[in-house]
Design a protein around this motif. Structure first.
Motif, PDB file in Angstrom:
ATOM      1  N   ILE A 100      45.514 -40.820   6.993  1.00  0.00           N
ATOM      2  CA  ILE A 100      46.864 -40.974   7.545  1.00  0.00           C
ATOM      3  C   ILE A 100      47.878 -40.277   6.642  1.00  0.00           C
ATOM      4  CG2 ILE A 100      48.680 -42.641   8.138  1.00  0.00           C
ATOM      5  CD1 ILE A 100      46.338 -42.846  10.014  1.00  0.00           C
ATOM      6  N   SER A 101      48.749 -39.450   7.233  1.00  0.00           N
ATOM      7  CA  SER A 101      49.824 -38.789   6.484  1.00  0.00           C
ATOM      8  C   SER A 101      51.101 -38.757   7.326  1.00  0.00           C
ATOM      9  CB  SER A 101      49.442 -37.348   6.127  1.00  0.00           C
ATOM     10  OG  SER A 101      48.345 -37.309   5.244  1.00  0.00           O
ATOM     11  N   PHE A 102      52.220 -39.111   6.710  1.00  0.00           N
ATOM     12  CA  PHE A 102      53.540 -38.954   7.337  1.00  0.00           C
ATOM     13  C   PHE A 102      54.616 -39.166   6.276  1.00  0.00           C
ATOM     14  CE2 PHE A 102      52.575 -43.483   7.886  1.00  0.00           C
ATOM     15  CZ  PHE A 102      53.752 -44.102   7.468  1.00  0.00           C
ATOM     16  N   THR A 103      55.856 -38.792   6.594  1.00  0.00           N
ATOM     17  CA  THR A 103      56.987 -39.036   5.680  1.00  0.00           C
ATOM     18  C   THR A 103      58.070 -39.795   6.425  1.00  0.00           C
ATOM     19  OG1 THR A 103      58.049 -36.937   6.239  1.00  0.00           O
ATOM     20  CG2 THR A 103      56.563 -36.935   4.327  1.00  0.00           C
ATOM     21  N   LEU A 104      58.891 -40.513   5.648  1.00  0.00           N
ATOM     22  CA  LEU A 104      60.033 -41.242   6.201  1.00  0.00           C
ATOM     23  C   LEU A 104      61.243 -40.943   5.336  1.00  0.00           C
ATOM     24  CD1 LEU A 104      60.900 -43.506   8.320  1.00  0.00           C
ATOM     25  CD2 LEU A 104      60.669 -45.099   6.398  1.00  0.00           C
ATOM     26  N   ASN A 105      62.327 -40.500   5.972  1.00  0.00           N
ATOM     27  CA  ASN A 105      63.553 -40.208   5.239  1.00  0.00           C
ATOM     28  C   ASN A 105      64.410 -41.448   5.072  1.00  0.00           C
ATOM     29  OD1 ASN A 105      63.003 -37.455   4.951  1.00  0.00           O
ATOM     30  ND2 ASN A 105      63.877 -36.982   6.952  1.00  0.00           N
ATOM     31  N   GLU A 106      65.308 -41.386   4.133  1.00  0.00           N
ATOM     32  CA  GLU A 106      66.267 -42.475   3.901  1.00  0.00           C
ATOM     33  C   GLU A 106      67.078 -42.699   5.184  1.00  0.00           C
ATOM     34  OE1 GLU A 106      70.176 -43.040   1.107  1.00  0.00           O
ATOM     35  OE2 GLU A 106      68.473 -41.963   0.247  1.00  0.00           O
ATOM     36  N   GLY A 107      67.156 -43.956   5.635  1.00  0.00           N
ATOM     37  CA  GLY A 107      67.937 -44.298   6.825  1.00  0.00           C
ATOM     38  C   GLY A 107      67.260 -43.992   8.145  1.00  0.00           C
ATOM     39  N   GLU A 108      66.016 -43.507   8.115  1.00  0.00           N
ATOM     40  CA  GLU A 108      65.305 -43.118   9.333  1.00  0.00           C
ATOM     41  C   GLU A 108      64.503 -44.291   9.890  1.00  0.00           C
ATOM     42  OE1 GLU A 108      63.185 -38.931  10.471  1.00  0.00           O
ATOM     43  OE2 GLU A 108      62.421 -39.953   8.688  1.00  0.00           O
ATOM     44  N   SER A 109      64.248 -44.270  11.208  1.00  0.00           N
ATOM     45  CA  SER A 109      63.436 -45.328  11.832  1.00  0.00           C
ATOM     46  C   SER A 109      62.191 -44.714  12.457  1.00  0.00           C
ATOM     47  CB  SER A 109      64.237 -46.087  12.892  1.00  0.00           C
ATOM     48  OG  SER A 109      64.735 -45.204  13.871  1.00  0.00           O
ATOM     49  N   LEU A 110      61.039 -45.305  12.146  1.00  0.00           N
ATOM     50  CA  LEU A 110      59.741 -44.812  12.614  1.00  0.00           C
ATOM     51  C   LEU A 110      59.016 -45.916  13.370  1.00  0.00           C
ATOM     52  CD1 LEU A 110      57.317 -42.729  12.500  1.00  0.00           C
ATOM     53  CD2 LEU A 110      56.610 -43.944  10.421  1.00  0.00           C
ATOM     54  N   GLY A 111      58.527 -45.593  14.559  1.00  0.00           N
ATOM     55  CA  GLY A 111      57.715 -46.531  15.325  1.00  0.00           C
ATOM     56  C   GLY A 111      56.249 -46.174  15.210  1.00  0.00           C
ATOM     57  N   VAL A 117      53.360 -40.922   2.801  1.00  0.00           N
ATOM     58  CA  VAL A 117      51.993 -41.442   2.940  1.00  0.00           C
ATOM     59  C   VAL A 117      51.088 -40.228   2.979  1.00  0.00           C
ATOM     60  CG1 VAL A 117      50.419 -42.739   4.412  1.00  0.00           C
ATOM     61  CG2 VAL A 117      52.792 -43.491   4.173  1.00  0.00           C
ATOM     62  N   LYS A 118      50.216 -40.106   1.971  1.00  0.00           N
ATOM     63  CA  LYS A 118      49.421 -38.888   1.801  1.00  0.00           C
ATOM     64  C   LYS A 118      47.928 -39.163   1.960  1.00  0.00           C
ATOM     65  CE  LYS A 118      52.466 -36.496  -1.508  1.00  0.00           C
ATOM     66  NZ  LYS A 118      52.500 -35.906  -2.870  1.00  0.00           N
ATOM     67  N   ASN A 119      47.360 -38.681   3.068  1.00  0.00           N
ATOM     68  CA  ASN A 119      45.899 -38.691   3.282  1.00  0.00           C
ATOM     69  C   ASN A 119      45.257 -40.046   2.982  1.00  0.00           C
ATOM     70  OD1 ASN A 119      46.451 -35.711   1.662  1.00  0.00           O
ATOM     71  ND2 ASN A 119      45.802 -35.710   3.794  1.00  0.00           N
ATOM     72  N   VAL A 120      45.842 -41.100   3.536  1.00  0.00           N
ATOM     73  CA  VAL A 120      45.393 -42.470   3.238  1.00  0.00           C
ATOM     74  C   VAL A 120      44.223 -42.877   4.132  1.00  0.00           C
ATOM     75  CG1 VAL A 120      46.054 -44.893   3.520  1.00  0.00           C
ATOM     76  CG2 VAL A 120      47.506 -43.354   2.189  1.00  0.00           C
ATOM     77  N   ILE A 131      53.635 -42.944  -1.841  1.00  0.00           N
ATOM     78  CA  ILE A 131      54.670 -42.541  -2.801  1.00  0.00           C
ATOM     79  C   ILE A 131      56.041 -43.006  -2.304  1.00  0.00           C
ATOM     80  CG2 ILE A 131      55.749 -40.612  -4.039  1.00  0.00           C
ATOM     81  CD1 ILE A 131      52.783 -40.815  -4.671  1.00  0.00           C
ATOM     82  N   TYR A 132      56.745 -43.784  -3.120  1.00  0.00           N
ATOM     83  CA  TYR A 132      58.134 -44.159  -2.827  1.00  0.00           C
ATOM     84  C   TYR A 132      59.068 -43.355  -3.727  1.00  0.00           C
ATOM     85  CZ  TYR A 132      57.032 -48.192   0.149  1.00  0.00           C
ATOM     86  OH  TYR A 132      56.619 -48.993   1.183  1.00  0.00           O
TER      87      TYR A 132
END
Length: 533
Positions: free
Chosen positions: A22-33, A6-9, A63-64
């Motif tokens: 808003i910016s952040f990344t999520l890795n494969e298999g990761e959990s984000l709250g 998620v880039k500068n949304v 971006i996916y």
């Protein structure tokens, strides 16, 4: 491997930024709250990640990173690059998709993005539990015995074996949510989005949904993004977290770290020191019962021989575990349900009205003085909040006075004056669930009833808003000379706001007393469901 960026949304509604850079990344298999108060922007972000109409970013990119089959359009996680497509046998290749701009991939990606929304159950209402799950499995390519075996496996994991042939519309909210979860997992998603999946459920049912999420999502290494205003849910189900406030990320880190920071802001509830004059009885129940007949279970005593008095200006709690009979008793007090037997009087001025008698001289005479907010409240979707608080409920006032009265009422349920004035011109779908809940409470209060019945008032509220609403209930009973009946399994809230409480168990009123006296009578099972402290 990175799955999502998620880039500068930034997202605006009506000129107001609801998400800011808003910016952040999520890795494969990761959990984000994603933690935050009601109205922080959590749901908007999840709707954007799912590709829901109207939620395209005004600035920035989603971006996916996925593996994709050019032959059939099958989508999988990026680590499957170079492997055979599960659907057609062709080779998967890793691609980067600009979600809202690469329209060629949008349809196939959305099919593999699972989502659970709060208070929304995407089910076929007339079909059974197993038919609903089989429908999703057929869409995922399962047929015959393989589909049935998979459906039974999912039903077992979500603990609905006893509901296999039940029609979906007849299920409880928690049961519907578990069917939704099973259906979404049947899609074999590469990412799972859960928006307040247990926000409106009682603690016991919420535990079942959390257990199913762990079993079906976390254990299977499906990437998870979960929003909640309940810190303990974030801590239990995710590894890392971000804290959203007014559309901005104000902190990010491990889930435990973010939860601790959030809870520091919540603080301990302090009951305002206000002298209250509790007046004479306004409600009297004598040996009230409500019985139903069931083919399977025979006579069901939903309310069984209850005698109770409630005084004017009192805040009275009806407490008990789920299914104890609290809501049925509240509906009798509200005049919505007639009792099967017993006597019920409601005082209007100096006269006592017999609420067991129908018609304008009986229940009809007193019902206008009783307001009730059910768990399943509804605002008019095509009317603004101002219209919902005035003309939609038959309150015809001059424009300026309507605006002033509506603003005052919204402030009394926890909005600042600035927030209240801003919200009045919005539509319900532009608000968070917690904000809609408080507007629905304002819709009850603005009619100035003598008695207000609140059925599970804290269900969709974050801890900070919960404290604000507790304060507003305590203050409004002074300003408006209001009598409240709080129907709840949230014993902590009852301890904070109620003068007295009645413990309901299996339809019977076990004891009436001070809330701290009632706590001592709770069984271990009731404590587990009703106490957070």
């Amino acid at each position: 491997m990175i799955l999502l960026e998620v880039k500068n949304v930034t997202k605006r509604f009506g000129g107001k930024e609801v998400l800011k850079n808003i910016s952040f990344t999520l890795n494969e298999g990761e959990s984000l709250g994603i933690l935050g108060k009601s109205g922080a922007g959590k749901s908007v972000l999840l709707h954007m990640l799912r590709g829901m109409e109207g939620y395209e970013p005004d600035e920035g990119e989603i971006i996916y990173h996925v593996s994709y089959c050019d032959n059939c359009g099958y989508v999988d996680v990026p680590s499957k690059d170079g492997e055979k497509c599960k659907k057609c046998g062709s080779t998967l290749k890793k691609i980067e998709v600009n979600f809202w701009k690469d329209k060629n991939y949008l349809y196939n990606l959305k099919k593999k993005i699972a989502i659970m929304l709060q208070r929304t159950f995407a089910l076929y209402g007339e079909k059974t539990v197993i038919e609903n799950i089989l429908e999703a499995l057929h869409q995922a390519g399962y047929e015959g015995k393989e589909a049935i075996d998979k459906a039974l496996e999912l039903i077992k994991i979500v603990k609905l074996e006893h509901r296999i042939t039940h029609i979906a519309r007849d299920l409880s909210g928690g049961e519907k949510q578990r069917v939704v979860l099973a259906r979404q997992i049947a899609k074999e998603p590469f990412i799972f989005l859960a928006d307040e999946p247990t926000g409106t459920l009682d603690p016991q049912t919420a535990k079942l949904v959390h257990s199913a999420l762990k079993e079906l999502v976390i254990k299977n290494k499906i990437s998870l993004i979960l929003t909640s205003h309940w810190p303990e849910v974030i801590a239990e189900l995710t590894e890392k977290a971000i804290w959203l406030d007014k559309g901005e990320i104000i902190a990010e880190g491990s889930s435990d770290e973010i939860v601790n920071k959030f809870m520091e802001q919540v603080g301990k509830f302090e009951k305002p020191k206000i002298e209250v004059e509790i007046k004479e009885d306004i409600i009297r129940l004598e040996n009230i019962s409500k019985h139903y007949c069931s083919v399977e279970r025979g006579v069901i005593k939903a309310v069984d021989n209850v005698s109770l008095t409630i005084k004017e200006n009192e805040i009275f709690g009806l407490v008990g575990a789920s299914g104890a009979g609290k809501t049925t008793l509240a509906k009798i007090i509200a005049g919505v349900l007639p009792p099967s037997k017993g006597k019920y009087w409601f005082r209007v001025g100096d006269e006592w009205v017999d609420m067991t008698q129908p018609g304008p001289l009986g229940r009809g005479r007193a019902k206008r003085y009783i307001g009730i907010l059910f768990q399943e409240y509804a605002l008019y979707p095509h009317r603004t909040i101002l219209e919902n608080l005035t003309e939609a409920i038959g309150l015809e006032l001059p424009d300026e006075f309507a605006f002033m009265k509506a603003t005052h009422t919204l402030v009394s349920v926890g909005f600042s004056e600035e927030e209240a004035e801003e919200i009045l011109n919005k539509y319900p779908n532009e608000l968070s669930v917690g904000e809609r809940h408080r507007c629905a409470l304002a819709q009850v209060l603005i009619k100035e009833p003598r008695v207000v019945i609140l059925d599970e008032p804290t269900g969709t509220m974050d801890p900070i808003t919960r404290n604000i609403v507790a304060n507003s209930i305590l203050k409004s009973r002074i300003e408006l000379e209001q009598t409240y009946i709080i129907v709840s399994h949230d014993m902590d809230f009852v301890l904070n706001v109620c003068d007295r409480a009645g413990l309901v168990r299996n339809g019977k009123l076990i004891k009436v007393g001070k809330p701290d006296e009632i706590v001592k009578l709770l069984t271990e099972e009731e404590k587990e469901e009703m106490l957070n402290q």
